[in-house]
Design a protein around this motif. Structure first.
Motif, mmCIF file in Angstrom:
data_model
loop_
_atom_site.group_PDB
_atom_site.id
_atom_site.type_symbol
_atom_site.label_atom_id
_atom_site.label_comp_id
_atom_site.label_asym_id
_atom_site.label_seq_id
_atom_site.Cartn_x
_atom_site.Cartn_y
_atom_site.Cartn_z
ATOM 1 N N ARG A 1 0.781 -1.263 0.041
ATOM 2 C CA ARG A 1 0.049 0.302 -0.078
ATOM 3 C C ARG A 1 0.824 1.155 -0.079
ATOM 4 N NH1 ARG A 1 -4.414 -1.804 4.576
ATOM 5 N NH2 ARG A 1 -5.397 -3.290 3.260
ATOM 6 N N THR A 2 2.068 1.193 0.320
ATOM 7 C CA THR A 2 2.920 2.433 0.583
ATOM 8 C C THR A 2 3.785 2.301 -0.611
ATOM 9 O OG1 THR A 2 4.517 1.056 1.836
ATOM 10 C CG2 THR A 2 2.716 2.477 2.903
ATOM 11 N N ARG A 3 3.928 1.232 -1.312
ATOM 12 C CA ARG A 3 4.775 1.214 -2.523
ATOM 13 C C ARG A 3 4.401 1.417 -3.887
ATOM 14 N NH1 ARG A 3 8.155 -4.394 -1.764
ATOM 15 N NH2 ARG A 3 9.832 -2.883 -2.776
ATOM 16 N N PHE A 4 2.929 1.407 -4.112
ATOM 17 C CA PHE A 4 2.264 1.740 -5.224
ATOM 18 C C PHE A 4 1.191 2.979 -5.093
ATOM 19 C CE2 PHE A 4 3.313 -2.809 -5.645
ATOM 20 C CZ PHE A 4 3.684 -2.979 -6.928
ATOM 21 N N ALA A 5 1.115 3.707 -6.004
ATOM 22 C CA ALA A 5 0.066 4.708 -6.146
ATOM 23 C C ALA A 5 -0.908 4.406 -6.849
ATOM 24 C CB ALA A 5 0.766 6.073 -6.617
ATOM 25 N N VAL A 6 -2.205 4.557 -6.515
ATOM 26 C CA VAL A 6 -3.464 4.438 -7.104
ATOM 27 C C VAL A 6 -3.639 5.312 -8.637
ATOM 28 C CG1 VAL A 6 -6.048 4.283 -7.184
ATOM 29 C CG2 VAL A 6 -4.795 3.517 -5.068
ATOM 30 N N VAL A 7 -3.963 4.742 -9.540
ATOM 31 C CA VAL A 7 -4.048 5.332 -10.843
ATOM 32 C C VAL A 7 -5.713 5.370 -10.888
ATOM 33 C CG1 VAL A 7 -3.549 5.393 -13.335
ATOM 34 C CG2 VAL A 7 -1.744 4.605 -12.119
ATOM 35 N N ASP A 8 -6.266 4.417 -10.945
ATOM 36 C CA ASP A 8 -7.845 4.067 -10.928
ATOM 37 C C ASP A 8 -8.112 3.103 -9.956
ATOM 38 O OD1 ASP A 8 -10.310 3.158 -11.771
ATOM 39 O OD2 ASP A 8 -10.136 3.984 -13.719
ATOM 40 N N GLY A 9 -8.475 3.424 -8.935
ATOM 41 C CA GLY A 9 -8.932 2.517 -7.816
ATOM 42 C C GLY A 9 -9.908 1.688 -8.179
ATOM 43 N N ARG A 10 -10.804 1.962 -8.877
ATOM 44 C CA ARG A 10 -11.940 1.397 -9.439
ATOM 45 C C ARG A 10 -11.670 -0.049 -10.190
ATOM 46 N NH1 ARG A 10 -17.681 1.553 -9.577
ATOM 47 N NH2 ARG A 10 -18.668 0.343 -11.603
ATOM 48 N N ARG B 1 -8.515 -1.050 -10.449
ATOM 49 C CA ARG B 1 -7.557 -1.594 -9.886
ATOM 50 C C ARG B 1 -6.138 -1.526 -10.481
ATOM 51 N NH1 ARG B 1 -11.020 -1.565 -6.541
ATOM 52 N NH2 ARG B 1 -11.359 -3.316 -5.157
ATOM 53 N N ILE B 2 -5.730 0.022 -11.031
ATOM 54 C CA ILE B 2 -4.715 0.069 -11.739
ATOM 55 C C ILE B 2 -3.618 1.075 -10.844
ATOM 56 C CG2 ILE B 2 -3.466 1.340 -13.777
ATOM 57 C CD1 ILE B 2 -6.354 0.692 -15.260
ATOM 58 N N PHE B 3 -2.333 0.281 -10.724
ATOM 59 C CA PHE B 3 -1.461 1.068 -9.988
ATOM 60 C C PHE B 3 -0.165 1.506 -10.412
ATOM 61 C CE2 PHE B 3 -4.156 -1.868 -7.702
ATOM 62 C CZ PHE B 3 -4.705 -0.932 -6.746
ATOM 63 N N ARG B 4 0.610 2.201 -9.693
ATOM 64 C CA ARG B 4 2.042 2.444 -10.403
ATOM 65 C C ARG B 4 3.265 2.459 -9.053
ATOM 66 N NH1 ARG B 4 2.080 7.217 -15.069
ATOM 67 N NH2 ARG B 4 3.573 5.649 -15.756
ATOM 68 N N PRO B 5 4.124 1.958 -9.403
ATOM 69 C CA PRO B 5 5.053 1.916 -8.404
ATOM 70 C C PRO B 5 5.668 3.176 -7.900
ATOM 71 C CG PRO B 5 6.176 1.152 -10.582
ATOM 72 C CD PRO B 5 4.755 1.387 -10.821
ATOM 73 N N LEU B 6 5.932 3.328 -6.788
ATOM 74 C CA LEU B 6 6.498 4.320 -6.257
ATOM 75 C C LEU B 6 7.973 4.280 -5.868
ATOM 76 C CD1 LEU B 6 3.971 5.274 -3.188
ATOM 77 C CD2 LEU B 6 4.331 6.648 -5.660
#
Length: 272
Positions: free
Chosen positions: A256-265, A267-272
């Motif tokens: 949860r602290t290593r990915f940023a939300v791109v589209d929560g609905r 389920r698309i994320f980007r790495p931090l």
């Protein structure tokens, strides 16, 4: 008397892991019990010990059991809303990056529906920006799965009518043959390759990946295994890459602290 005790279940799953190298311990017990029960009913046995004997006597039953344990219901462009979000938020962003190659990993690809769907989105975008010829050079989609028979079917690239339930008509017309066996067109097939890889026991494919899709796979694993996979995906993603999960899956623990939300609905994320 039916012997369906925890000890009997533990003995059977240990046997499966020992005989076939299948990591039962990483799967949720409820999922394993339900799918093993389906095969036990099919063979008319009522105890885990009796089913273990069936496995010893019938190697084909072992194959059917492993199919049951690893099966994923899948369709081309399954949950179109997610693919539409990928088409709008992921594909253009990755195409615009200066990287020579866009590496896409479909982890747990089953019979190939997801890799081909992703490849079609990239090809469509390349064509829309007048660079269709570049897709062959830039886009490399890898589908991996533990099931060799699923991978063999995936490599053929042919589908049935039911596989298109979520596919928009324009994408179907452009990228698949109009008559059975509804084979994917060469422009997309060339972008995709398949390999057998144990998602739990083996490392990620070599190289940095701009997109990793692991949809409707994590739900079968226990929390500890999910957290290990999130770590694996984070390490495998290139800076500026994307991770896509299934609709009922979410980040856990330190992820949860290593990915940023791109589209929560979706389920698309980007790495931090």
């Amino acid at each position: 008397m039916n012997d369906l005790t925890d000890a009997g279940f533990a003995a059977l799953t240990a046997k499966i892991s020992r005989d076939r190298g299948f990591g039962c311990a990483s799967y949720k017990d409820k999922c394993l019990r339900r799918r093993i029960a389906v095969r036990m009913r099919a063979r008319g046995v009522h105890t885990y010990a009796d089913y273990a004997q069936v496995l010893d006597q019938d190697q084909a039953e072992y194959d059917r059991l492993l199919d049951a344990l690893t099966i994923n219901v899948t369709k081309l462009f399954r949950n179109w809303e997610t693919y539409n979000a990928i088409a709008e938020k992921v594909v253009p962003a990755l195409w615009a990056q200066p990287t020579t190659t866009i590496n896409v990993w479909s982890a747990g690809c089953s019979s190939g529906e997801e890799p081909y769907s992703l490849a079609a989105l990239f090809h469509r975008h390349a064509a829309q920006v007048g660079a269709a010829a570049e897709a062959d050079r830039r886009v490399k989609v890898l589908g991996s799965d533990i099931d060799a028979r699923c991978l063999a079917a995936a490599a053929v690239g042919s589908f049935e009518e039911g596989d298109f339930a979520d596919t928009p008509s324009d994408l179907r017309r452009r990228y698949f043959a109009p008559t059975p066996p509804f084979t994917v067109v060469p422009e997309v097939k060339r972008l995709v390759r398949f390999e057998r890889r144990d998602l739990l026991a083996e490392a990620a494919p070599p190289g940095a990946h701009q997109l990793i899709c692991c949809r409707n796979v994590m739900i079968y694993f226990d929390r500890e295994t999910q957290e290990r996979l999130f770590d694996k995906f984070h390490q495998a993603l290139a800076p500026g890459g994307f991770l896509v999960l299934g609709k009922v899956e979410t980040l856990l623990g330190t992820a949860r602290t290593r990915f940023a939300v791109v589209d929560g609905r979706e389920r698309i994320f980007r790495p931090l």
